[in-house]
Motif scaffolding. Structure first.
Motif, short mmCIF file in Angstrom:
data_model
loop_
_atom_site.label_atom_id
_atom_site.label_comp_id
_atom_site.label_asym_id
_atom_site.label_seq_id
_atom_site.Cartn_x
_atom_site.Cartn_y
_atom_site.Cartn_z
N UNK A 51 -4.17 11.80 0.26
CA UNK A 51 -3.07 11.19 1.61
C UNK A 51 -4.11 10.65 2.67
N UNK A 52 -5.38 11.14 2.92
CA UNK A 52 -6.20 10.65 3.96
C UNK A 52 -6.73 9.19 3.55
N UNK A 53 -6.66 8.70 2.39
CA UNK A 53 -7.26 7.44 2.08
C UNK A 53 -6.24 6.36 1.86
N UNK A 54 -4.93 6.96 2.07
CA UNK A 54 -3.94 5.79 2.30
C UNK A 54 -3.46 5.20 3.27
N UNK A 55 -3.52 3.93 3.26
CA UNK A 55 -3.04 3.16 4.34
C UNK A 55 -1.58 3.05 4.27
N UNK A 56 -1.05 3.10 5.52
CA UNK A 56 0.51 2.81 5.68
C UNK A 56 0.74 1.38 6.05
N UNK A 57 1.34 0.44 5.13
CA UNK A 57 1.55 -0.97 5.30
C UNK A 57 2.35 -1.37 6.37
N UNK A 58 3.88 -0.87 6.33
CA UNK A 58 4.74 -1.47 7.03
C UNK A 58 4.74 -0.40 8.40
N UNK A 59 5.74 -0.57 9.19
CA UNK A 59 6.01 0.31 10.26
C UNK A 59 6.84 1.41 9.77
N UNK A 60 6.64 2.71 9.65
CA UNK A 60 7.44 3.60 9.03
C UNK A 60 8.81 3.75 9.93
N UNK A 61 8.64 3.78 11.27
CA UNK A 61 9.66 4.00 11.90
C UNK A 61 10.97 2.94 11.83
N UNK A 87 0.76 -1.14 -0.06
CA UNK A 87 -0.02 0.03 -0.19
C UNK A 87 0.69 1.33 -0.14
N UNK A 88 2.06 1.20 -0.06
CA UNK A 88 2.88 2.50 -0.03
C UNK A 88 2.78 3.06 -1.32
N UNK A 89 2.76 4.42 -1.33
CA UNK A 89 3.07 5.08 -2.60
C UNK A 89 4.49 5.70 -2.85
N UNK A 90 4.73 5.73 -4.16
CA UNK A 90 6.21 6.50 -4.26
C UNK A 90 5.71 7.53 -5.46
N UNK A 91 6.69 8.27 -5.21
CA UNK A 91 6.71 9.61 -6.40
C UNK A 91 7.36 9.34 -7.68
N UNK A 92 6.71 9.93 -8.63
CA UNK A 92 7.33 9.66 -10.20
C UNK A 92 8.80 9.48 -10.27
N UNK A 93 9.28 10.49 -9.60
CA UNK A 93 10.94 10.44 -9.70
C UNK A 93 11.70 9.34 -9.21
N UNK A 94 11.09 8.49 -8.55
CA UNK A 94 11.87 7.26 -8.05
C UNK A 94 12.25 6.29 -9.04
#
Ligand code: BLA
Length: 508
Positions: free
Chosen positions: A439-449, A191-198
């Protein structure tokens, strides 16, 4: 300074990935003059190969590497420009049979020999049962998501990577991880999102042409191409079709920052365009044998075809589902004097009709809100703004309202996206639907920390970067959303007109 360069995202798109002037060290590359079949440029990782077999530079195909490739002469002579051919395995000194590929470009003939991987399958046939099993299973899954999940599992089984992801591009080339399989060694990116530039534009274009790539060790030392004196001034050689092509140092840094020692990706295409990638990672360096990569490429192609079919079927199904919702809404309106009140009594279907979180009905100076909406006075201001906009037809929609109208900034969280139909221009009647900031509709999959390395080139930083690029935007409205709204408009207008006629008839 790598960090500063990395942050200059324009520099990503300028990385000369087709002409790196070096290879990864798992074999050797020979660049031949297509007319003479003599070597004009080469890169050989192992010094002992040159010691025992001599320097290939300047030699003809008949003699180089102790004559190992002499039998390939007819195949090389007849290879058409743009074509790639597998030439079987050929010994390179004492280092075993190397899988050999030839690529014919306009002015160059590239021959690459890839060192064998211990214990690798002898042929593609050995992998056929896995491919057949995949083909059998995909027929049974309902949608694109499930297809991607199946592919992630299958590719991981075939390759043994720690984690496999299916990465899907949106229309602006940002990406989202839509399926994942893993053994827990690497964190989840689901479910993570990445910008075009990646994955910058030139890399996407290359991956559209060339379907599989392997970076076997993110810490490898590139082996530079060396040239004969008379080719010294020629432009750098295009290695884009070569498996051994050395990859961008920026991307290698990215890989190291995210703790991956090896990565492989397989392109997924739909109607000739890059739809996404199957992206595989390993914590430790890892080679994937030639035949296994071919099997993965094949699975990628099957998956691509199935995605096209499933997406097309999904649009048809979605239209049918929306039609059913519309019929329910119309049923309510038919028996009612007041279409506003009637629509409002079925809030769930009103929102479902366009997949929205909020809706407002504005009619004769009244404003009724349903679900997550801006405040009433804000909606009225929005209607004022809409009426003075130049727009064609009776439908207005945007997935980035605050970027087009400053005042919308105040309610960007609930209404970054708006889809509006104008019912009557005389009375300023509108139905509006709202979508929240994405951004409010996106779930964060892993643990960001766990992932926060604090380094500029990492998925975590990328995810933050993605959030910036899509701020004040909602999920886009598609054709099905717009058509559903317009069909509702037609129905409302019919009802309003019919009522007006009935009134007129009564008055006669
Ligand atoms: C290439 N970037 C890639 C590739 C992937 C990603 C999958 C293809 C090569 C491969 O298979 O490893 C990106 N990988 C990801 C993402 C995830 C992942 C998003 O696992 C998420 C889970 N990349 C940057 C920045 C730059 C950049 C800031 O993040 C530029 C400054 C460049 N990425 C970049 C370049 C390539 C690349 C130049 C091409 C590498 C090559 O083929 O030579």
């Amino acid at each position: 300074n790598l960090k500063q360069n990395a942050l200059d995202l324009n520099s990503c798109a300028r990385e000369p990935i087709r002409t790196p002037g070096a290879i990864q060290p798992y074999g050797l590359i020979l660049v031949l003059d297509p007319s003479t079949l003599t070597v004009k440029e080469c890169a050989v990782a192992r010094a002992d190969v040159i010691e025992t077999l001599g320097d290939p530079l300047g030699q003809s195909i008949d003699t180089l590497l102790g004559g190992a490739l002499a039998s390939c002469r007819p195949a090389l002579e007849s290879l058409a420009t743009g074509a790639t051919q597998f030439l079987g395995a050929h010994p390179v000194g004492g280092h075993g049979g190397h899988h050999t590929l030839a690529h014919r470009l306009a002015d160059d003939l590239i021959v690459e020999l890839e060192a064998p991987v211990p214990g690798e399958p002898g042929s593609l046939e050995d992998l056929y049962p896995a491919i057949r099993a995949f083909m059998g299973e995909i027929e049974r899954v309902p949608g694109t998501r499930e297809l991607c999940e199946l592919a992630a599992v299958q590719i991981r089984q075939l390759t043994g990577f720690d984690r496999t992801l299916v990465y899907q591009f949106d229309k602006e080339w940002n990406g989202a991880v839509v399926a994942e399989d893993g053994n827990g060694v690497l964190p989840s990116y689901l479910d993570l999102r990445f910008p075009e530039s990646d994955i910058p534009a030139q890399a996407r274009e290359l991956y559209r042409q060339n379907r599989v790539r392997l970076i076997a060790d993110s810490d490898y030392h590139p082996v530079p191409l060396v040239r004969t004196a008379d080719t010294a001034a020629a432009p750098p050689t295009d290695l884009s079709p070569a498996m051994l092509r050395s990859v961008s140092p920026v991307h290698l840094q990215y890989m190291r920052n995210m703790g991956t020692g090896a990565s492989m990706s397989v392109s997924l295409l739909r109607e000739g365009e890059l739809w996404g990638l199957i992206s595989c990672h390993n914590e430790a360096p890892k080679r994937v044998p030639y035949h296994v990569r071919t099997a993965c490429e094949f699975i990628g192609q099957i998956l691509s075809l199935q995605i096209s079919l499933k997406e097309r079927a999904a649009v048809v199904e979605e239209r049918i589902a929306r039609r059913a919702i519309q019929v329910r809404l119309l049923g309510r309106m038919a028996g009612d004097q007041d279409f506003m009140a009637a629509l409002g009594r079925d809030q769930q279907n009103l929102l479902a009709l366009t997949q929205s979180a909020g809706a407002a009905i504005v009619h004769r100076g009244q404003c009724i809100l349903h679900g997550d909406c801006p405040r009433q006075e804000q909606v009225m201001q929005l209607v004022q703004w809409l009426t003075v906009q130049q727009h064609e037809g009776d439908l207005i929609c945007t997935d980035r309202l605050p970027l087009e109208w400053d005042a919308a900034d105040a309610f960007a969280d609930v209404a970054s996206g708006v889809l509006a139909i104008s019912i009557s221009q005389i009375h300023d009647s509108f139905v509006l639907w709202f979508r929240p900031e994405v951004v409010r509709t996106v779930r964060w999959g892993g643990d960001p920390r766990k992932e926060d390395t604090g380094l500029p080139l990492s998925p975590r930083t990328s995810f933050e970067g993605w959030k910036e690029t899509v701020r004040r935007q909602s999920l886009p409205w598609n054709e099905v959303d717009r058509d559903a709204a317009m069909e509702l408009r037609t129905a409302i207008v019919d009802i309003v007109l019919r009522k007006a006629e009935e009134m007129a008839a009564l008055n006669e």
